[in-house]
Structure formats: C-alpha cells, structure tokens
Design an enzyme around this catalytic site. Structure first.
Site, PDB file in Angstrom:
ATOM      1  CD  GLU A  58     101.640 -58.784  47.878  1.00 17.57           C
ATOM      2  OE1 GLU A  58     102.378 -57.783  47.774  1.00 17.57           O
ATOM      3  OE2 GLU A  58     100.917 -58.998  48.869  1.00 17.57           O
ATOM      4  CG  ASP A 119      97.396 -63.108  48.053  1.00 15.72           C
ATOM      5  OD1 ASP A 119      98.157 -64.009  48.456  1.00 15.72           O
ATOM      6  OD2 ASP A 119      97.640 -61.894  48.220  1.00 15.72           O
TER       7      ASP A 119
END
Length: 398
Positions: A58, A119
């Site tokens: 991330e 993500d």
C-alpha cells in the site's frame, strides 16, 4: 539608464517572476516533505505498516501515485524498481506484490506475507499506466499490462447473482459454503474505468457495477455507510446476497473512510458517480450530528451507532471527506474538514515543530490525496485518466 537597458531589465524581471510563479505551481512541498520523511533513497517506503521498519505494498503504491502527481519521475522510478525487485521477485507477471516486507523470523529481510493486497496492486497498475502516458515511457505500460493480467487471473471472480468482483487478495477471501469477502475501499471507480479503457474485454466495468451494487445494498447498508469489510453469500447457483462480514463485523472505520474519498473524487459525468454519493449519504448525517462536526472514527453500518471515543477524529478522516462533502454540495461540512486539515498540517510542518509532531503515515497519506485534489493538482477524468496540473504549466521530467 538607457531605454534598451531598462527594457532588458524589465524582461529579465518578467522571466524571473514567471519562473518563480512556475516553481510555486510545479513544486509540491507536501509530497516533498512526505518523501523526505517516509521514502528511503532506494525507493522503499517506511512506517506504512504496524512496525516502523516494515514496508507495505500500500505504502509503495500510494507513493508512486504521489510522485506522479508531483512530476517526480526520479522518485517514481526508484519506488517501482524497489517494489518490483523486492515484493514481486522481479517478475510482476507471475508474482503479485507481497503486501508486507521487512525483517523475517530468521532475521533475514524479505517478504513477510506473500499474500497481495489488491488495492495496492491496482494503484500500482494505475500509476504505471498514467506514468507511461504523461512521461512517454512505454516500459511502464508494459509492466502495467503484466500486473493487470496477473490481477485478472488471480483476483477477479464471478459471483452468483452479482457478476465479476475484485477479491482483496488471492488467499483468505473465498470460503466454503459459498462465501466471499470484499473490501469496498479497495475499488476506485476512476481506476476501473482506466483499466477498461486499456483492456476493454477484461470485465473492469462489470467490477465497477458490482461495487456500486454493494454500496447501494440496503439490507447490508441500511444507513448509507461504508463498512470496512462486506460478505456475500451464494443462495443458489445463480443468486446471492450481501451480508455482514462474519470474520469481522459491521464496523466502518480506518479502511472504510477511503471509500468516501474515492466516491467524492469520481468524475461527475460518470454514470455511477451520483448513485455512489447517494449510497453513502449516512456519513453526512453522522458527521453533522457529531459535537465537533467531524466524521466519526468508528461507526456501525447496520445501526448507524457511533462508538464513543471522546469525540476523537483522526486528521485523515477529515481529509478523506473533503472531496466527498464537496461533491455532494455540502460545502459547509467540506470547509470545516479542510480547515481542520490545513491547521493540523500547518502546525505539524512548521519549521519549529519537532519531528514527533508530524502526522503519522496514514493521516499524512490521506491528507496528500485530499490536499492534492483540493489544490487541483490532479483530477480524474470520466475515462479514468488523470489530469495533472503540471502537464500544462511545468517542464516534464523525461
């Protein structure tokens, strides 16, 4: 002084003024300070996990996007080179980035958890596609294609009664008995549109539709709030329904807050923009009802009940809702959140402020997204491409 000399000095002054104005437009001090604090010289992002010496996919992916917005190709190159070499074993076509990297139990350094976080995978692919476009760098596009093909093979699933959907990672999200687990904050509509533009036969628009259905489901989301995690249970070979995630609960908090930000940043012309903003209207009510006028840190989506915490709201939560409230036309709430973020950053980043006063990674990261958007350093177009302020005003770093 001769007229010619006066004209020359005036011209020089004009050039200096334009150069100064351009520097103010093209520099992004917030990113530069963030990079100085969190990004090593080799492109590894620190403090983006629970332990300060660990790195997460991330953190790497968000920093890549910020470097793109800041027209900082040197940092972008280092970030991606480090990520690909260390989190994907130098083979992004076969290995999705392991989400956690650091010191392992045997005291060696490497991937601690090879499970990917989708993500981060999507933010990397998106940043690579857009970097290839604006910096005319074909290798970035080639890497993005490899990464997207890998995601499509391993993370896109067809769910009964719903359609194609994005798994949060390869392991741990498909369970016996026809249960899937999803994370609403992992899906950014602008990215899904951009991937459809790049790979129109891969089903990315279908994923976008499924995500919008998840947010709009009134049984699992009766109060218009985003949960950190959502379950989906098959009821037959062709039907199913959204349920509270049985492995966590109905809480909306640190994951979910990003869902509001992505919805607020969606291009107005996108057919899903208005429905998504409507589906998440409970955040407006919860924020307006708080004593401070700030978003709640923890809220239960099934009841709308806010967990009591003495009114504490992380700075990043206010940052995440600025664009959301602005897009919904709730300008007073947007201005209140923006003022909180501006004040907190001004105090934390003042030259006299100690290093310990600076925001923690998550708050700072959310603030970069929010402040960059509010300052019009970037905008997402309807086809998912990003419009960058420096493209017209600044020298491009090739």
């Amino acid at each position: 002084m001769s007229p010619l000399k006066c004209m020359a000095l005036a011209a020089l002054g004009a050039v200096m003024f334009v150069g100064s104005a351009q520097a103010q437009t093209c520099d992004w001090p917030l990113w530069q300070n963030y990079a100085k604090r969190f990004v090593q010289d080799d492109g590894r992002v620190l403090n983006s996990s629970m332990k300060p010496t660990e790195s997460s996919s991330e953190g790497q992916s968000y920093a890549m996007f910020f470097a793109l917005v800041g027209n900082d190709r040197a940092s972008f190159d280092k970030l991606w080179t480090w990520t690909k070499a260390n989190m994907s074993g130098a083979d992004i076509g076969q290995n999705l980035p392991g989400w956690l990297w650091g010191k392992k139990a045997d005291n060696t350094w490497g991937v601690i958890d090879p499970n990917s976080a989708s993500d981060a995978d999507l933010w990397m692919a998106y940043a690579l596609l857009e970097a290839a476009r604006v910096w005319n760098a074909p290798q970035y596009r080639a890497d993005a294609q490899l990464l997207l093909a890998n995601v499509e093979r391993n993370l896109i699933v067809r769910v009964p009664g719903l359609g194609k959907m994005l798994l949060p990672g390869p392991v741990g999200y498909v369970h016996a008995g026809g249960l899937w687990r999803f994370n609403p904050s992992y899906q950014v509509l602008a990215q899904l549109r951009r991937f459809h533009k790049e790979r129109p036969n891969a089903g990315w628009n279908e994923v976008a539709d499924s995500n919008a259905k998840m947010l709009a489901d009134t049984a699992s989301n009766p109060h218009g709030l985003a949960a950190n995690w959502v379950g989906y249970r098959a009821t037959s070979a062709n039907t199913g329904l959204f349920v509270v995630d049985p492995f966590s609960d109905d809480l909306g908090s640190y994951d979910a807050i990003r869902t509001y930000m992505w919805a607020g940043m969606t291009a107005k012309g996108d057919p899903l923009a208005a429905p998504m903003l409507k589906s998440l209207g409970g955040m407006t009510r919860a924020t307006a009802a708080s004593a401070t006028g700030y978003p709640p840190e923890k809220i239960h989506v099934l009841t709308g009940e806010v967990e009591k915490n003495n009114g504490y709201t992380p700075m990043g939560f206010s940052a995440s809702t600025v664009a959301f409230f602005q897009a919904r036309g709730e300008t007073a709430l947007a201005q209140l959140q923006k003022a909180k973020v501006d004040d907190a950053l001004a105090k934390a980043l003042a030259p006299s402020a100690p290093d310990t006063a600076q925001p923690i990674y998550y708050d700072y990261m959310l603030s970069l997204f929010s402040q960059g958007f509010a300052d019009q350093k970037y905008r997402f177009e309807q086809d998912g491409t990003v419009k960058l302020s420096w493209e017209a005003a600044c020298a491009v770093t090739r």
